[in-house]
Design a protein around this motif. Structure first.
Motif, mmCIF file in Angstrom:
data_model
loop_
_atom_site.group_PDB
_atom_site.id
_atom_site.type_symbol
_atom_site.label_atom_id
_atom_site.label_comp_id
_atom_site.label_asym_id
_atom_site.label_seq_id
_atom_site.Cartn_x
_atom_site.Cartn_y
_atom_site.Cartn_z
ATOM 1 N N SER A 130 66.634 85.429 47.240
ATOM 2 C CA SER A 130 67.125 83.966 47.082
ATOM 3 C C SER A 130 68.279 84.279 45.963
ATOM 4 O O SER A 130 68.120 85.374 45.058
ATOM 5 C CB SER A 130 66.184 82.807 46.320
ATOM 6 N N ASP A 131 69.307 83.528 45.995
ATOM 7 C CA ASP A 131 70.356 83.653 45.073
ATOM 8 C C ASP A 131 70.164 83.085 43.834
ATOM 9 O O ASP A 131 69.727 81.908 43.701
ATOM 10 C CB ASP A 131 71.669 83.284 45.829
ATOM 11 N N ASP A 132 70.470 83.507 42.530
ATOM 12 C CA ASP A 132 70.082 83.202 41.499
ATOM 13 C C ASP A 132 71.522 82.620 40.995
ATOM 14 O O ASP A 132 72.601 83.556 40.426
ATOM 15 C CB ASP A 132 69.624 84.141 40.224
ATOM 16 N N PRO A 133 72.029 81.463 40.822
ATOM 17 C CA PRO A 133 73.353 81.074 40.220
ATOM 18 C C PRO A 133 73.647 81.525 38.883
ATOM 19 O O PRO A 133 74.559 81.532 38.444
ATOM 20 C CB PRO A 133 73.196 79.526 40.742
ATOM 21 N N VAL A 134 72.584 81.590 37.927
ATOM 22 C CA VAL A 134 72.854 81.820 36.620
ATOM 23 C C VAL A 134 73.307 83.293 36.518
ATOM 24 O O VAL A 134 74.419 83.625 35.893
ATOM 25 C CB VAL A 134 71.532 81.741 35.745
ATOM 26 N N THR A 135 72.598 84.288 37.242
ATOM 27 C CA THR A 135 72.862 85.516 37.116
ATOM 28 C C THR A 135 73.998 86.155 38.034
ATOM 29 O O THR A 135 74.209 87.281 37.913
ATOM 30 C CB THR A 135 71.795 86.388 36.989
ATOM 31 N N VAL A 140 54.386 69.206 53.121
ATOM 32 C CA VAL A 140 54.612 70.785 52.994
ATOM 33 C C VAL A 140 56.231 70.984 52.681
ATOM 34 O O VAL A 140 57.167 70.622 53.186
ATOM 35 C CB VAL A 140 54.180 71.505 54.155
ATOM 36 N N TYR A 141 56.444 72.019 51.607
ATOM 37 C CA TYR A 141 57.644 72.512 51.222
ATOM 38 C C TYR A 141 57.842 73.895 51.100
ATOM 39 O O TYR A 141 57.086 74.630 50.765
ATOM 40 C CB TYR A 141 57.853 71.765 49.755
ATOM 41 N N LEU A 142 58.991 74.567 51.591
ATOM 42 C CA LEU A 142 59.193 75.910 51.464
ATOM 43 C C LEU A 142 60.326 75.833 50.554
ATOM 44 O O LEU A 142 61.465 75.474 51.408
ATOM 45 C CB LEU A 142 59.507 76.442 52.778
ATOM 46 N N ALA A 143 60.495 76.612 49.618
ATOM 47 C CA ALA A 143 61.570 76.791 48.650
ATOM 48 C C ALA A 143 62.174 75.211 48.441
ATOM 49 O O ALA A 143 63.507 74.986 48.208
ATOM 50 C CB ALA A 143 62.782 77.665 49.186
ATOM 51 N N GLY A 144 61.264 74.504 48.233
ATOM 52 C CA GLY A 144 61.783 72.875 47.757
ATOM 53 C C GLY A 144 62.183 72.086 48.962
ATOM 54 O O GLY A 144 62.479 71.074 48.692
ATOM 55 N N ALA A 145 62.203 72.607 50.081
ATOM 56 C CA ALA A 145 62.747 71.955 51.294
ATOM 57 C C ALA A 145 61.701 71.257 52.274
ATOM 58 O O ALA A 145 60.689 72.251 52.394
ATOM 59 C CB ALA A 145 63.866 72.658 52.283
ATOM 60 N N PRO A 146 61.559 70.162 52.479
ATOM 61 C CA PRO A 146 60.320 69.677 53.175
ATOM 62 C C PRO A 146 60.362 70.357 54.656
ATOM 63 O O PRO A 146 61.427 70.624 55.303
ATOM 64 C CB PRO A 146 60.758 67.996 53.521
ATOM 65 N N ARG A 202 57.011 74.733 60.006
ATOM 66 C CA ARG A 202 58.191 75.485 60.169
ATOM 67 C C ARG A 202 59.280 75.160 59.080
ATOM 68 O O ARG A 202 59.311 74.087 59.166
ATOM 69 C CB ARG A 202 58.508 75.457 61.390
ATOM 70 N N GLU A 203 60.105 76.110 58.713
ATOM 71 C CA GLU A 203 61.277 75.829 57.938
ATOM 72 C C GLU A 203 62.134 76.948 57.715
ATOM 73 O O GLU A 203 61.520 78.141 57.759
ATOM 74 C CB GLU A 203 60.962 75.102 56.436
ATOM 75 N N SER A 204 63.380 76.700 57.422
ATOM 76 C CA SER A 204 64.148 77.726 57.222
ATOM 77 C C SER A 204 64.815 77.767 55.831
ATOM 78 O O SER A 204 64.783 76.950 55.257
ATOM 79 C CB SER A 204 65.567 77.497 58.283
ATOM 80 N N LEU A 205 64.945 79.175 55.365
ATOM 81 C CA LEU A 205 65.339 79.198 53.827
ATOM 82 C C LEU A 205 67.115 79.176 53.955
ATOM 83 O O LEU A 205 67.532 79.773 55.048
ATOM 84 C CB LEU A 205 65.112 80.510 53.151
ATOM 85 N N PRO A 206 67.795 78.384 53.033
ATOM 86 C CA PRO A 206 68.968 78.349 53.073
ATOM 87 C C PRO A 206 69.887 79.761 53.036
ATOM 88 O O PRO A 206 70.891 79.877 53.490
ATOM 89 C CB PRO A 206 69.289 77.568 51.957
ATOM 90 N N GLU A 207 69.198 80.664 52.122
ATOM 91 C CA GLU A 207 69.857 81.812 51.863
ATOM 92 C C GLU A 207 70.086 82.750 52.937
ATOM 93 O O GLU A 207 70.757 83.549 53.256
ATOM 94 C CB GLU A 207 68.771 82.685 50.589
ATOM 95 N N SER A 224 60.993 87.410 45.845
ATOM 96 C CA SER A 224 59.967 86.366 45.416
ATOM 97 C C SER A 224 59.116 86.532 46.787
ATOM 98 O O SER A 224 59.518 86.675 47.908
ATOM 99 C CB SER A 224 60.136 85.082 45.113
ATOM 100 N N ALA A 225 57.824 86.147 46.493
ATOM 101 C CA ALA A 225 56.733 86.304 47.559
ATOM 102 C C ALA A 225 56.954 84.810 48.443
ATOM 103 O O ALA A 225 57.353 83.777 47.908
ATOM 104 C CB ALA A 225 55.304 86.249 47.211
ATOM 105 N N LEU A 226 57.050 84.938 49.805
ATOM 106 C CA LEU A 226 57.159 83.795 50.815
ATOM 107 C C LEU A 226 56.081 83.008 50.336
ATOM 108 O O LEU A 226 54.868 83.141 50.595
ATOM 109 C CB LEU A 226 56.958 84.513 52.176
ATOM 110 N N GLY A 227 56.442 81.671 49.831
ATOM 111 C CA GLY A 227 55.404 80.694 49.216
ATOM 112 C C GLY A 227 55.833 79.106 49.950
ATOM 113 O O GLY A 227 56.898 79.171 50.187
ATOM 114 N N TRP A 228 54.584 78.492 50.163
ATOM 115 C CA TRP A 228 54.649 76.991 50.635
ATOM 116 C C TRP A 228 53.911 76.353 49.480
ATOM 117 O O TRP A 228 52.853 76.617 49.076
ATOM 118 C CB TRP A 228 53.866 77.147 51.933
#
Length: 151
Positions: free
Chosen positions: A67-72, A97-103, A116-121, A78-82
Motif C-alpha cells: 500500500s502507498d504511504d502518502p506521508v513518506t 467485513v472490511y478489507l483495508a477499510g473498504a466494505p 470479496r473485495e479489491s484493494l485500490p492500490e 503488510s499482511a493481507l487482513g480482514w
C-alpha cells in the motif's frame, strides 16, 4: 475431519469467566460456541485471528499486500487482513467485513460464505472463505447462560 466439519462442531464452552458470545482461544475464533474457520482465497492458508471489541481481525500468514504511504511517499508491505464486525449471530451474512477499510461483498456459498473485495492500490480482487455451522445447529445462547441475540 475436514475444516468445514470442524467449523460445524460445537458448541464449545466459553473458556473465560465472563460469558462472551465471541472470543479467540489459542489460534481459533469462536462465535456463539462454534469454531469460525477462515481461509485465504489466494493461497488457501488458514487465517490467523485476533479479537478486538466485537471484531475479529483475520490476517493471512502467507500473503503480503503493498500500500502507498502518502506521508513518506513510499510503499509498505503488510499482511493481507480482514476486519470483521459481527452481531451476536452465527449468520455470517449479517457480518460487516472490511478489507483495508473498504466494505467487502459477502456471498453465501455451500457450507459458508465468501467475502470479496479489491484493494485500490493494486485493483486485484481478494477472497476470504469462512465455514459456517450447519443450518439448525444454531447455538442456543440463552440455554447456555448467555444473553439473547435479539433476533
Amino acid at each position: 475431519m475436514s475444516v468445514t466439519d470442524g467449523a460445524r462442531s460445537g458448541p464449545h464452552e466459553c473458556p473465560f469467566e465472563e460469558d462472551y458470545y465471541a472470543w479467540v482461544a489459542g489460534e481459533t475464533a469462536y462465535l456463539r460456541g462454534y469454531r469460525v474457520d477462515a481461509t485465504c482465497g489466494e493461497c488457501g492458508s488458514q487465517l490467523d485471528v485476533r479479537f478486538g471489541e466485537h471484531t475479529f481481525l483475520f490476517t493471512c500468514p502467507e500473503c503480503v499486500v503493498w500500500s502507498d504511504d502518502p506521508v513518506t511517499e513510499s510503499s509498505r508491505a503488510s499482511a493481507l487482513g480482514w476486519r470483521v464486525s459481527m452481531p451476536n449471530s452465527t449468520d455470517l451474512t449479517k457480518w460487516s467485513v472490511y478489507l483495508a477499510g473498504a466494505p467487502a461483498q459477502i456471498e453465501q456459498v455451500p457450507h459458508g460464505i465468501e467475502v470479496r473485495e479489491s484493494l485500490p492500490e493494486d485493483g486485484k480482487e481478494y477472497v476470504m472463505h469462512v465455514a459456517l455451522p450447519e443450518c439448525g445447529q444454531e447455538y442456543d445462547v440463552e440455554a447456555n447462560r448467555g444473553e439473547s441475540d435479539g433476533e
